[in-house]
Design a protein around this motif. Sequence first.
Motif, mmCIF file in Angstrom:
data_model
loop_
_atom_site.group_PDB
_atom_site.id
_atom_site.type_symbol
_atom_site.label_atom_id
_atom_site.label_comp_id
_atom_site.label_asym_id
_atom_site.label_seq_id
_atom_site.Cartn_x
_atom_site.Cartn_y
_atom_site.Cartn_z
ATOM 1 N N ALA A 175 16.076 38.956 -31.555
ATOM 2 C CA ALA A 175 16.886 39.833 -32.395
ATOM 3 C C ALA A 175 16.014 40.517 -33.439
ATOM 4 C CB ALA A 175 17.998 39.030 -33.077
ATOM 5 N N ARG A 176 16.282 41.811 -33.651
ATOM 6 C CA ARG A 176 15.592 42.611 -34.667
ATOM 7 C C ARG A 176 14.074 42.457 -34.556
ATOM 8 N NH1 ARG A 176 18.118 44.774 -39.634
ATOM 9 N NH2 ARG A 176 16.474 45.468 -41.045
ATOM 10 N N LEU A 177 13.566 42.583 -33.355
ATOM 11 C CA LEU A 177 12.116 42.530 -33.163
ATOM 12 C C LEU A 177 11.444 43.671 -33.920
ATOM 13 C CD1 LEU A 177 9.686 41.218 -31.658
ATOM 14 C CD2 LEU A 177 10.083 42.901 -29.837
ATOM 15 N N VAL A 178 12.084 44.829 -33.887
ATOM 16 C CA VAL A 178 11.623 46.000 -34.634
ATOM 17 C C VAL A 178 12.769 46.446 -35.534
ATOM 18 C CG1 VAL A 178 10.716 48.354 -34.466
ATOM 19 C CG2 VAL A 178 10.124 46.659 -32.718
ATOM 20 N N ASP A 179 12.470 46.811 -36.785
ATOM 21 C CA ASP A 179 13.545 47.135 -37.718
ATOM 22 C C ASP A 179 14.236 48.445 -37.326
ATOM 23 O OD1 ASP A 179 12.696 49.522 -39.714
ATOM 24 O OD2 ASP A 179 10.921 48.378 -39.144
ATOM 25 N N PRO A 180 15.520 48.589 -37.667
ATOM 26 C CA PRO A 180 16.304 49.759 -37.244
ATOM 27 C C PRO A 180 15.724 51.093 -37.689
ATOM 28 C CG PRO A 180 17.755 48.022 -38.037
ATOM 29 C CD PRO A 180 16.352 47.581 -38.354
ATOM 30 N N GLY A 181 15.132 51.163 -38.879
ATOM 31 C CA GLY A 181 14.560 52.419 -39.342
ATOM 32 C C GLY A 181 13.431 52.893 -38.449
ATOM 33 N N THR A 182 12.568 51.971 -38.052
ATOM 34 C CA THR A 182 11.470 52.318 -37.153
ATOM 35 C C THR A 182 11.998 52.697 -35.776
ATOM 36 O OG1 THR A 182 9.968 50.814 -38.330
ATOM 37 C CG2 THR A 182 9.338 51.477 -36.102
ATOM 38 N N VAL A 183 13.016 51.967 -35.306
ATOM 39 C CA VAL A 183 13.597 52.270 -33.994
ATOM 40 C C VAL A 183 14.203 53.667 -33.976
ATOM 41 C CG1 VAL A 183 15.438 51.624 -32.377
ATOM 42 C CG2 VAL A 183 13.973 49.870 -33.350
ATOM 43 N N ALA A 184 14.789 54.088 -35.090
ATOM 44 C CA ALA A 184 15.369 55.436 -35.152
ATOM 45 C C ALA A 184 14.297 56.499 -34.908
ATOM 46 C CB ALA A 184 16.046 55.652 -36.500
ATOM 47 N N ILE A 185 13.100 56.293 -35.463
ATOM 48 C CA ILE A 185 11.995 57.230 -35.244
ATOM 49 C C ILE A 185 11.555 57.189 -33.784
ATOM 50 C CG2 ILE A 185 9.602 57.759 -35.857
ATOM 51 C CD1 ILE A 185 10.192 56.521 -38.625
ATOM 52 N N LEU A 186 11.431 55.988 -33.234
ATOM 53 C CA LEU A 186 11.034 55.851 -31.837
ATOM 54 C C LEU A 186 12.071 56.472 -30.905
ATOM 55 C CD1 LEU A 186 9.758 52.149 -31.895
ATOM 56 C CD2 LEU A 186 8.336 54.212 -31.738
ATOM 57 N N GLU A 198 14.102 59.025 -31.401
ATOM 58 C CA GLU A 198 14.030 60.479 -31.364
ATOM 59 C C GLU A 198 12.861 60.950 -30.500
ATOM 60 O OE1 GLU A 198 16.330 62.546 -32.501
ATOM 61 O OE2 GLU A 198 17.413 60.693 -32.920
ATOM 62 N N ARG A 199 11.752 60.258 -30.575
ATOM 63 C CA ARG A 199 10.605 60.620 -29.732
ATOM 64 C C ARG A 199 10.926 60.330 -28.264
ATOM 65 N NH1 ARG A 199 5.949 60.828 -33.506
ATOM 66 N NH2 ARG A 199 4.484 60.643 -31.780
ATOM 67 N N ALA A 200 11.611 59.210 -28.014
ATOM 68 C CA ALA A 200 11.971 58.854 -26.642
ATOM 69 C C ALA A 200 12.876 59.908 -26.019
ATOM 70 C CB ALA A 200 12.659 57.487 -26.621
ATOM 71 N N ILE A 201 13.825 60.408 -26.782
ATOM 72 C CA ILE A 201 14.749 61.419 -26.267
ATOM 73 C C ILE A 201 13.987 62.652 -25.806
ATOM 74 C CG2 ILE A 201 16.543 63.053 -26.982
ATOM 75 C CD1 ILE A 201 17.686 60.765 -28.738
ATOM 76 N N ARG A 202 13.013 63.081 -26.595
ATOM 77 C CA ARG A 202 12.234 64.259 -26.219
ATOM 78 C C ARG A 202 11.450 64.025 -24.932
ATOM 79 N NH1 ARG A 202 11.267 64.389 -31.873
ATOM 80 N NH2 ARG A 202 9.131 63.615 -31.612
ATOM 81 N N HIS A 203 10.833 62.858 -24.828
ATOM 82 C CA HIS A 203 10.073 62.546 -23.617
ATOM 83 C C HIS A 203 10.982 62.470 -22.394
ATOM 84 C CE1 HIS A 203 6.143 61.904 -25.420
ATOM 85 N NE2 HIS A 203 6.682 61.119 -26.349
ATOM 86 N N LEU A 204 12.128 61.826 -22.538
ATOM 87 C CA LEU A 204 13.016 61.639 -21.399
ATOM 88 C C LEU A 204 13.657 62.947 -20.948
ATOM 89 C CD1 LEU A 204 14.591 58.237 -22.460
ATOM 90 C CD2 LEU A 204 13.246 58.651 -20.385
ATOM 91 N N GLU A 205 13.812 63.893 -21.857
ATOM 92 C CA GLU A 205 14.336 65.190 -21.455
ATOM 93 C C GLU A 205 13.393 65.881 -20.470
ATOM 94 O OE1 GLU A 205 17.127 67.284 -21.997
ATOM 95 O OE2 GLU A 205 17.864 65.257 -22.278
ATOM 96 N N ALA A 206 12.104 65.588 -20.542
ATOM 97 C CA ALA A 206 11.113 66.239 -19.681
ATOM 98 C C ALA A 206 10.865 65.472 -18.387
ATOM 99 C CB ALA A 206 9.797 66.402 -20.446
ATOM 100 N N ARG A 207 11.563 64.367 -18.171
ATOM 101 C CA ARG A 207 11.278 63.532 -17.007
ATOM 102 C C ARG A 207 11.756 64.195 -15.716
ATOM 103 N NH1 ARG A 207 16.378 62.143 -18.464
ATOM 104 N NH2 ARG A 207 17.791 61.430 -16.817
#
Length: 329
Positions: free
Chosen positions: A26-37, A39-48
């Motif tokens: 649980a909470r391996l990575v804090d929610p604030g950091t995950v929010a940044i990750l 947004e970057r993931a969404i951009r990458h996955l849009e190009a898949r």
Amino acid sequence: MEHIPVRAATDAEVAFFQEHGWVRLARLVDPGTVAILRERAIRHLEARSRARASLVDQAFGQSRDIADSDELFGLLTMSQTMGANAIRLLRGVTAVRVQVTNLLIKEPAVQHDSPAVTPHDPARFTPSMAAPQDTGEGESGRLSPPMAAARDTGEGDSAHDSGQLNPSATASPDTGEAAPDIGHGSTEFHQDFPWMPMDRSAMLTVWLALVDVPADMGSLRFYSGSHRHGLLGRSFTRQGDDQLTQHPWLKDLELSPPLDLKAGDATVHHALTVHGAPANHRDTPRLSFTVTYFDADSLYTGTPYRQTDGLGLKVNEPFDHERFPCLGP
């Protein structure tokens, strides 16, 4: 951001993993950091690519080797704490190497009585995905072997690199390529390791939720203790070769409960642990990041594998190659 904050696994979590072959962190990575990750993931996955050429593609989409192309996912992958967690979880291991990193997306399964949703509609990726979601009840009991049209490697990476193609994939009349369908299916129960070109099975995958993942969105399920039964054979080579069909006795083992994950929670499973997942029955995509670590002392066996073919690795020697960076004390 110079590093990604990751918490250390507790002694109790390490003991649970070694007994059961999986664990929730649980909470391996804090929610604030995950929010940044996220947004970057969404951009990458849009190009898949959205082709459905393999059994894997029918169950989820992915952006492969993301740590090589995205600095923040690279920092997370090479976090000293991530490496230390993997070393502690894998009994008797003194250092680990990175095997693969992926961003995964499981689109909602399409119901015949509901309108079809275009999986690549950018409007699907909205800030509301970060908001807490009600969990529902998820699925209880054992998952039945899924339909043949909905298969994947279970959020690890096994059959995808083997080059196995789905002979029933629909071909596009214009390009000859497999035509993408709407939505993704369930994940059949399988092991990750049978495809791997390593001489030992000390390997695990960290599956990090980038959005809240209620059980009925497709969080993973695990047969506890199945990692102690050795190699059980490959799945995804043909229809009907999931582990429950090949080995019905697995149903005598305890199946993990449906897990409701918050963004930043992770599950970790051993490469010999039999695992699978239901389809996504919510109306937003399931997003996750995975990284697989293996024992740095592993030797290359020469088993054909797309990821390692052509790298110049030598049989019976370690994976000393920049493709497999090492984390240790």
